[in-house]
Design a protein around this motif. Structure first.
Motif, PDB file in Angstrom:
ATOM      1  N   THR A  52       0.771  -1.256   0.006  1.00 39.79           N
ATOM      2  CA  THR A  52      -0.064  -0.054  -0.057  1.00 39.79           C
ATOM      3  C   THR A  52       0.995   1.241  -0.001  1.00 39.79           C
ATOM      4  O   THR A  52       0.561   2.271  -0.717  1.00 39.79           O
ATOM      5  CB  THR A  52      -0.903   0.023   1.180  1.00 39.79           C
ATOM      6  OG1 THR A  52      -1.635  -1.280   1.203  1.00 39.79           O
ATOM      7  CG2 THR A  52      -1.690   1.274   1.184  1.00 39.79           C
ATOM      8  N   TYR A  56       2.503   5.570  -2.659  1.00 40.81           N
ATOM      9  CA  TYR A  56       2.462   6.972  -1.915  1.00 40.81           C
ATOM     10  C   TYR A  56       3.961   7.368  -1.497  1.00 40.81           C
ATOM     11  O   TYR A  56       4.179   8.705  -1.689  1.00 40.81           O
ATOM     12  CB  TYR A  56       1.571   6.721  -0.431  1.00 40.81           C
ATOM     13  CG  TYR A  56       0.351   6.496  -0.523  1.00 40.81           C
ATOM     14  CD1 TYR A  56      -0.309   7.724  -0.734  1.00 40.81           C
ATOM     15  CD2 TYR A  56      -0.522   5.272  -0.834  1.00 40.81           C
ATOM     16  CE1 TYR A  56      -2.057   7.610  -0.706  1.00 40.81           C
ATOM     17  CE2 TYR A  56      -1.735   5.258  -0.927  1.00 40.81           C
ATOM     18  CZ  TYR A  56      -2.637   6.505  -0.785  1.00 40.81           C
ATOM     19  OH  TYR A  56      -3.886   6.173  -0.843  1.00 40.81           O
ATOM     20  N   GLU A  83      -4.069  11.236   1.035  1.00 40.79           N
ATOM     21  CA  GLU A  83      -5.465  10.908   0.656  1.00 40.79           C
ATOM     22  C   GLU A  83      -5.605   9.227   0.453  1.00 40.79           C
ATOM     23  O   GLU A  83      -4.814   9.083  -0.446  1.00 40.79           O
ATOM     24  CB  GLU A  83      -6.091  11.847  -0.395  1.00 40.79           C
ATOM     25  CG  GLU A  83      -7.824  11.480  -0.361  1.00 40.79           C
ATOM     26  CD  GLU A  83      -8.063  12.164  -1.904  1.00 40.79           C
ATOM     27  OE1 GLU A  83      -8.785  12.827  -1.815  1.00 40.79           O
ATOM     28  OE2 GLU A  83      -7.767  11.836  -3.002  1.00 40.79           O
ATOM     29  N   GLY A  84      -6.495   8.606   1.309  1.00 40.60           N
ATOM     30  CA  GLY A  84      -6.407   7.227   1.035  1.00 40.60           C
ATOM     31  C   GLY A  84      -5.653   6.315   2.095  1.00 40.60           C
ATOM     32  O   GLY A  84      -5.791   5.046   2.064  1.00 40.60           O
ATOM     33  N   HIS A 313     -18.613   2.035   5.402  1.00 38.58           N
ATOM     34  CA  HIS A 313     -17.310   2.155   5.491  1.00 38.58           C
ATOM     35  C   HIS A 313     -16.924   2.096   7.087  1.00 38.58           C
ATOM     36  O   HIS A 313     -17.675   2.566   8.052  1.00 38.58           O
ATOM     37  CB  HIS A 313     -16.827   3.664   5.339  1.00 38.58           C
ATOM     38  CG  HIS A 313     -15.314   3.874   5.388  1.00 38.58           C
ATOM     39  ND1 HIS A 313     -14.599   3.233   4.221  1.00 38.58           N
ATOM     40  CD2 HIS A 313     -14.269   4.618   6.059  1.00 38.58           C
ATOM     41  CE1 HIS A 313     -13.294   3.636   4.768  1.00 38.58           C
ATOM     42  NE2 HIS A 313     -13.158   4.520   5.544  1.00 38.58           N
ATOM     43  N   PRO A 362     -11.840  11.694   2.520  1.00 39.71           N
ATOM     44  CA  PRO A 362     -11.900  10.343   3.121  1.00 39.71           C
ATOM     45  C   PRO A 362     -12.377   9.331   1.820  1.00 39.71           C
ATOM     46  O   PRO A 362     -13.367   9.434   1.110  1.00 39.71           O
ATOM     47  CB  PRO A 362     -12.895  10.197   4.162  1.00 39.71           C
ATOM     48  CG  PRO A 362     -13.095  11.768   4.613  1.00 39.71           C
ATOM     49  CD  PRO A 362     -12.927  12.490   3.424  1.00 39.71           C
ATOM     50  N   ASN A 363     -11.763   8.129   1.996  1.00 36.27           N
ATOM     51  CA  ASN A 363     -12.067   7.325   0.853  1.00 36.27           C
ATOM     52  C   ASN A 363     -13.514   6.924   0.498  1.00 36.27           C
ATOM     53  O   ASN A 363     -14.001   6.760  -0.471  1.00 36.27           O
ATOM     54  CB  ASN A 363     -11.314   5.735   1.176  1.00 36.27           C
ATOM     55  CG  ASN A 363     -10.417   5.628   0.197  1.00 36.27           C
ATOM     56  OD1 ASN A 363     -10.887   5.830  -1.267  1.00 36.27           O
ATOM     57  ND2 ASN A 363      -9.398   5.038   0.198  1.00 36.27           N
ATOM     58  N   VAL A 366     -14.485   9.431  -1.676  1.00 33.29           N
ATOM     59  CA  VAL A 366     -13.867   9.415  -2.986  1.00 33.29           C
ATOM     60  C   VAL A 366     -14.794   8.423  -3.831  1.00 33.29           C
ATOM     61  O   VAL A 366     -15.278   8.574  -5.096  1.00 33.29           O
ATOM     62  CB  VAL A 366     -12.624   8.716  -3.088  1.00 33.29           C
ATOM     63  CG1 VAL A 366     -12.018   8.562  -4.277  1.00 33.29           C
ATOM     64  CG2 VAL A 366     -11.657   9.916  -2.348  1.00 33.29           C
ATOM     65  N   ARG A 367     -15.252   7.395  -3.103  1.00 31.83           N
ATOM     66  CA  ARG A 367     -16.081   6.285  -3.774  1.00 31.83           C
ATOM     67  C   ARG A 367     -17.550   6.789  -4.179  1.00 31.83           C
ATOM     68  O   ARG A 367     -17.957   6.726  -5.360  1.00 31.83           O
ATOM     69  CB  ARG A 367     -16.147   5.104  -2.960  1.00 31.83           C
ATOM     70  CG  ARG A 367     -14.885   4.198  -2.494  1.00 31.83           C
ATOM     71  CD  ARG A 367     -15.123   2.812  -1.975  1.00 31.83           C
ATOM     72  NE  ARG A 367     -16.405   2.771  -0.823  1.00 31.83           N
ATOM     73  CZ  ARG A 367     -15.807   3.042   0.423  1.00 31.83           C
ATOM     74  NH1 ARG A 367     -14.592   2.897   0.720  1.00 31.83           N
ATOM     75  NH2 ARG A 367     -16.810   2.851   1.282  1.00 31.83           N
TER      76      ARG A 367
END
Length: 376
Positions: A52, A56, A83-84, A313, A362-363, A366-367
């Motif tokens: 992961t 980044y 971010e993420g 989430h 926050p993810n 984003v989704r």
DNA sequence: AACTCGGGGAG
DNA sequence: CTCCCAGAGTT
């Protein structure tokens, strides 16, 4: 019991070091000797997997290659690059600590335990990791991998979640470091924990120290380390408003920035409310709740139109069940009376689709945005 | 000692 | 689903 009482310490350390040097992975941060680069990697790797972190790490150091570059950057840009990745206080603490290094240490990452431990976001693990890997100082770097490996090989049955157990592990790990090999040995321990002595179904058949592993001899490698189970995340039901602008804000969506402190601090999101479990179970009631609370708490006058999408989430300690409703502004001119909400903990702004790259979300949002923009 | 603080990959 | 990951800060 004293660290010197644990058997096979020299055997363990030498074989592990040899195993590491035989086939260590080619990881990006292993190609640099810059203490700042090592530092960035260690902060990103906190509670985060190697695979992961890699992209980044590249993006972050491409944009902020030096301490000076990171110290001079706007905080929003640092947050956006994070971010993420999660645990966003890491990013803020890192930048704060880098500025501290610039001011107090002349831009040189300190090489003593006392100094480096004062930096924000640098705890027992990270200080040991930087000192050993960047400066080859004989300090332990005890993370989850190391505790698991030591618990198994030396048959330590204490709960690794207890602070006292960590102290025992640090003393033992310190006593294991071969002279002049702190950096490689500490990385060997972690690499070994990640690739061989894994949390589930450890690869004992290929293990370089299996012959003298206490847990293996007892047939208990699957039972160690002892770790108390974490509490399940508490459920939270949230209702969010996807508010599309009209007139001069046509094609834009209303977003807001979260407060300075707490969960997802300073990140952007859709306006939403927390409702009691069981409340707003029908779309009709949910839309009434959303309208009433946004008006009351945020002076935001919206008319929920229809259910838009559903998103879940899970954080470490909270589970969000979020229903998103498509909304219009209530005021006739479509300008929410002309002004955006004020005197709330949030800061509101209209965002065009193409402006998403300017805001850190926050993810879960984003989704939601990705799905919304796909629908057009 | 117990909480808070993200997100995702593996089994 | 569950677990846990190169953890740190706060109370």
């Amino acid at each position: 019991m004293p660290s010197s009482d644990y058997p096979h310490r020299e055997y363990f350390a030498e074989r592990l070091l040899a195993w590491y040097r035989r086939g260590k992975r080619d990881l990006p941060w292993r190609r640099s000797r810059d203490p700042y680069h090592i530092w960035v990697s260690e902060v990103m790797l906190q509670q985060t997997r190697v695979e992961t972190v890699i992209p980044y790490y590249h993006r972050f150091l491409e944009r902020f290659p030096t301490i000076d570059a990171l110290a001079a950057a706007p905080e929003e840009e640092v947050l956006k690059l994070w971010e993420g990745l999660g645990y966003y206080s890491r990013a803020r603490n890192l930048q704060s600590a880098v500025r501290e290094v610039k001011e107090r240490y002349g831009g040189v990452v300190p090489d003593t335990k006392e100094d480096i431990a004062t930096l924000k976001g640098v705890g027992p693990y990270t200080s040991g990791a930087i000192l050993s890997i960047a400066y080859n100082k004989p300090e332990p770097a005890v993370d989850g991998n190391v505790m698991r490996v030591l618990a198994r090989f030396f048959l330590i049955e204490e709960d690794i979640m207890k602070p006292g157990t960590r102290t025992v592990m640090e003393k033992l790990a310190r006593s294991l470091i071969p002279d002049g090999e702190a950096g490689d040995f500490n990385q060997a321990l972690m690499e070994f924990g990640a690739l061989v002595c894994s949390p589930r179904s450890p690869q004992c058949l290929t293990c370089p120290v299996m012959e003298r592993c206490a847990a293996r001899h007892e047939g208990r490698e699957d039972d160690l380390p002892v770790k108390k189970k974490a509490k399940p995340p508490r459920p939270e039901r949230r209702l969010a408003a996807f508010i599309e602008g009209s007139g001069e804000h046509a094609g834009k969506v209303l977003i807001r920035q979260r407060p300075q402190e707490g969960l997802l601090a300073r990140m952007w999101e859709l306006p939403h409310i927390l409702v009691e479990q069981g409340a707003g179970t029908t779309d009709d009631e949910a839309m009434r709740l959303l309208q009433g609370r946004l008006l009351q708490d945020e002076t935001l006058d919206v008319l929920p139109q229809e259910p838009f999408m559903h998103a879940e989430h899970t954080f470490s300690h909270i589970h969000w069940d979020m229903q998103v409703y498509r909304c219009r502004l209530a005021s006739a001119d479509g300008k929410t009376g002309g002004a955006l909400p004020e005197l709330t903990p949030f800061h509101y702004r209209w965002m065009g689709h193409e402006e998403m790259e300017q805001y850190a979300f926050p993810n879960v949002f984003v989704r939601i945005f990705r799905e919304a923009f796909k629908q057009g």
